[in-house]
Write a protein that holds these residues in place. Structure first.
Motif, PDB file in Angstrom:
ATOM      1  N   SER A 150      38.728  49.357  27.665  1.00  0.00           N
ATOM      2  CA  SER A 150      37.943  48.759  28.743  1.00  0.00           C
ATOM      3  C   SER A 150      37.395  49.864  29.631  1.00  0.00           C
ATOM      4  O   SER A 150      37.969  50.948  29.706  1.00  0.00           O
ATOM      5  CB  SER A 150      38.817  47.819  29.577  1.00  0.00           C
ATOM      6  OG  SER A 150      38.093  47.303  30.671  1.00  0.00           O
ATOM      7  N   ARG A 154      42.088  46.483  34.324  1.00  0.00           N
ATOM      8  CA  ARG A 154      42.259  45.053  34.550  1.00  0.00           C
ATOM      9  C   ARG A 154      43.548  44.632  33.841  1.00  0.00           C
ATOM     10  O   ARG A 154      43.837  45.076  32.730  1.00  0.00           O
ATOM     11  CB  ARG A 154      41.052  44.317  33.983  1.00  0.00           C
ATOM     12  CG  ARG A 154      40.996  42.864  34.272  1.00  0.00           C
ATOM     13  CD  ARG A 154      39.684  42.240  33.807  1.00  0.00           C
ATOM     14  NE  ARG A 154      39.406  42.546  32.406  1.00  0.00           N
ATOM     15  CZ  ARG A 154      38.259  43.067  31.979  1.00  0.00           C
ATOM     16  NH1 ARG A 154      37.284  43.342  32.806  1.00  0.00           N
ATOM     17  NH2 ARG A 154      38.085  43.315  30.697  1.00  0.00           N
ATOM     18  N   VAL A 155      44.321  43.762  34.493  1.00  0.00           N
ATOM     19  CA  VAL A 155      45.586  43.316  33.938  1.00  0.00           C
ATOM     20  C   VAL A 155      45.585  41.794  33.862  1.00  0.00           C
ATOM     21  O   VAL A 155      45.195  41.120  34.820  1.00  0.00           O
ATOM     22  CB  VAL A 155      46.780  43.789  34.805  1.00  0.00           C
ATOM     23  CG1 VAL A 155      48.091  43.249  34.272  1.00  0.00           C
ATOM     24  CG2 VAL A 155      46.821  45.299  34.877  1.00  0.00           C
ATOM     25  N   THR A 156      46.010  41.263  32.724  1.00  0.00           N
ATOM     26  CA  THR A 156      46.201  39.824  32.555  1.00  0.00           C
ATOM     27  C   THR A 156      47.670  39.568  32.275  1.00  0.00           C
ATOM     28  O   THR A 156      48.251  40.185  31.380  1.00  0.00           O
ATOM     29  CB  THR A 156      45.339  39.275  31.401  1.00  0.00           C
ATOM     30  OG1 THR A 156      43.970  39.492  31.713  1.00  0.00           O
ATOM     31  CG2 THR A 156      45.587  37.787  31.193  1.00  0.00           C
ATOM     32  N   PHE A 157      48.270  38.692  33.070  1.00  0.00           N
ATOM     33  CA  PHE A 157      49.657  38.283  32.886  1.00  0.00           C
ATOM     34  C   PHE A 157      49.650  36.890  32.283  1.00  0.00           C
ATOM     35  O   PHE A 157      48.934  36.013  32.749  1.00  0.00           O
ATOM     36  CB  PHE A 157      50.402  38.207  34.226  1.00  0.00           C
ATOM     37  CG  PHE A 157      50.482  39.511  34.955  1.00  0.00           C
ATOM     38  CD1 PHE A 157      51.512  40.394  34.699  1.00  0.00           C
ATOM     39  CD2 PHE A 157      49.537  39.847  35.909  1.00  0.00           C
ATOM     40  CE1 PHE A 157      51.593  41.592  35.386  1.00  0.00           C
ATOM     41  CE2 PHE A 157      49.612  41.047  36.598  1.00  0.00           C
ATOM     42  CZ  PHE A 157      50.640  41.925  36.334  1.00  0.00           C
ATOM     43  N   ILE A 158      50.463  36.687  31.274  1.00  0.00           N
ATOM     44  CA  ILE A 158      50.635  35.354  30.687  1.00  0.00           C
ATOM     45  C   ILE A 158      52.127  35.049  30.737  1.00  0.00           C
ATOM     46  O   ILE A 158      52.939  35.786  30.163  1.00  0.00           O
ATOM     47  CB  ILE A 158      50.113  35.291  29.239  1.00  0.00           C
ATOM     48  CG1 ILE A 158      48.637  35.679  29.205  1.00  0.00           C
ATOM     49  CG2 ILE A 158      50.347  33.904  28.652  1.00  0.00           C
ATOM     50  CD1 ILE A 158      48.088  35.868  27.803  1.00  0.00           C
ATOM     51  N   VAL A 168      48.454  31.834  33.606  1.00  0.00           N
ATOM     52  CA  VAL A 168      47.656  33.018  33.296  1.00  0.00           C
ATOM     53  C   VAL A 168      46.994  33.502  34.580  1.00  0.00           C
ATOM     54  O   VAL A 168      46.451  32.703  35.345  1.00  0.00           O
ATOM     55  CB  VAL A 168      46.572  32.697  32.238  1.00  0.00           C
ATOM     56  CG1 VAL A 168      45.731  33.931  31.948  1.00  0.00           C
ATOM     57  CG2 VAL A 168      47.197  32.160  30.962  1.00  0.00           C
ATOM     58  N   ALA A 169      47.045  34.813  34.811  1.00  0.00           N
ATOM     59  CA  ALA A 169      46.370  35.407  35.960  1.00  0.00           C
ATOM     60  C   ALA A 169      45.780  36.743  35.527  1.00  0.00           C
ATOM     61  O   ALA A 169      46.430  37.520  34.826  1.00  0.00           O
ATOM     62  CB  ALA A 169      47.339  35.616  37.115  1.00  0.00           C
ATOM     63  N   THR A 170      44.544  36.995  35.935  1.00  0.00           N
ATOM     64  CA  THR A 170      43.878  38.264  35.627  1.00  0.00           C
ATOM     65  C   THR A 170      43.473  38.934  36.926  1.00  0.00           C
ATOM     66  O   THR A 170      42.940  38.280  37.828  1.00  0.00           O
ATOM     67  CB  THR A 170      42.642  38.039  34.738  1.00  0.00           C
ATOM     68  OG1 THR A 170      43.073  37.458  33.497  1.00  0.00           O
ATOM     69  CG2 THR A 170      41.918  39.350  34.455  1.00  0.00           C
ATOM     70  N   PHE A 171      43.725  40.234  37.032  1.00  0.00           N
ATOM     71  CA  PHE A 171      43.392  41.005  38.222  1.00  0.00           C
ATOM     72  C   PHE A 171      42.660  42.281  37.831  1.00  0.00           C
ATOM     73  O   PHE A 171      43.113  42.997  36.937  1.00  0.00           O
ATOM     74  CB  PHE A 171      44.656  41.427  38.987  1.00  0.00           C
ATOM     75  CG  PHE A 171      45.522  40.287  39.420  1.00  0.00           C
ATOM     76  CD1 PHE A 171      45.255  39.600  40.605  1.00  0.00           C
ATOM     77  CD2 PHE A 171      46.606  39.892  38.660  1.00  0.00           C
ATOM     78  CE1 PHE A 171      46.058  38.554  41.016  1.00  0.00           C
ATOM     79  CE2 PHE A 171      47.420  38.845  39.060  1.00  0.00           C
ATOM     80  CZ  PHE A 171      47.145  38.169  40.245  1.00  0.00           C
TER      81      PHE A 171
END
Length: 183
Positions: A150, A154-158, A168-171
């Motif tokens: 990328s 950016r981080v996505t937590f599942i 699910v959260a993306t930051f």
């Protein structure tokens, strides 16, 4: 190109470690360019230093991130390392007089507040980035970490729990996002 960053002055924090329960005092100090994040065990003979790097990761205590080399270990480093990374700190010396960092309130926020109180200074050296060319996956039982190429961090937590709907959260990770939504 982004520049490396360190603290403007020292931060001293005392408390008890959560896992081992021992009183501890640590001092986070500004460090020169290209120094990295280095812990120094002031309570041990010769005050051995431990650089934060993959080679020094140890699975020492359950649900705890530890680093070590030989008989020198430091437990519960995850909240401080999260705060330093989230605030964009590349270089810091952490002197500690025990085997575990203070747990404070159990989050990274007290560390973030201390960092914000003393301030951050940009250094002359450019930040070093890892440029992924392809996906990397690391698995440990039911846990999985996937790194994808990328242009932005950016981080996505599942979070998939059997008794809850999947969350699910993306930051996009910036110091502002880190302070307001993650720490």
């Amino acid at each position: 190109m982004e520049k490396q960053r360190t603290l403007t002055k020292e931060i001293s924090i005392s408390g008890k470690g959560l896992m081992l329960g021992q009183p501890v005092t640590m001092t986070i100090k500004p460090a020169p360019e290209n120094y990295g994040i280095v812990f120094q065990r002031m309570d041990l003979e010769g005050a051995p230093a431990l650089k934060v790097c993959p080679e020094n990761y140890q699975a020492d205590l359950l649900r705890c991130t530890s680093i070590g080399q030989g008989s020198t270990k430091i437990n519960s480093v995850e909240h401080l390392l999260s705060a330093l990374g989230g605030m964009g700190i590349d270089n810091a010396q952490i002197d500690i007089d025990g085997p575990e960092l203070p747990s404070l309130d159990g989050s990274s926020l007290p560390y973030v507040k201390c960092i914000m109180d003393v301030g951050i200074v940009e250094q002359n050296a450019d930040k070093k980035f890892i440029n992924l060319q392809s996906a990397i996956t690391v698995e440990d039982g039911e846990r999985r970490l996937v790194l994808l190429p990328s242009n932005h961090f950016r981080v996505t937590f599942i979070y998939d729990h059997p008794q809850l709907p999947t969350q699910v959260a993306t930051f996009a990770i910036t110091p502002e996002t880190y302070v307001n939504e993650i720490a």
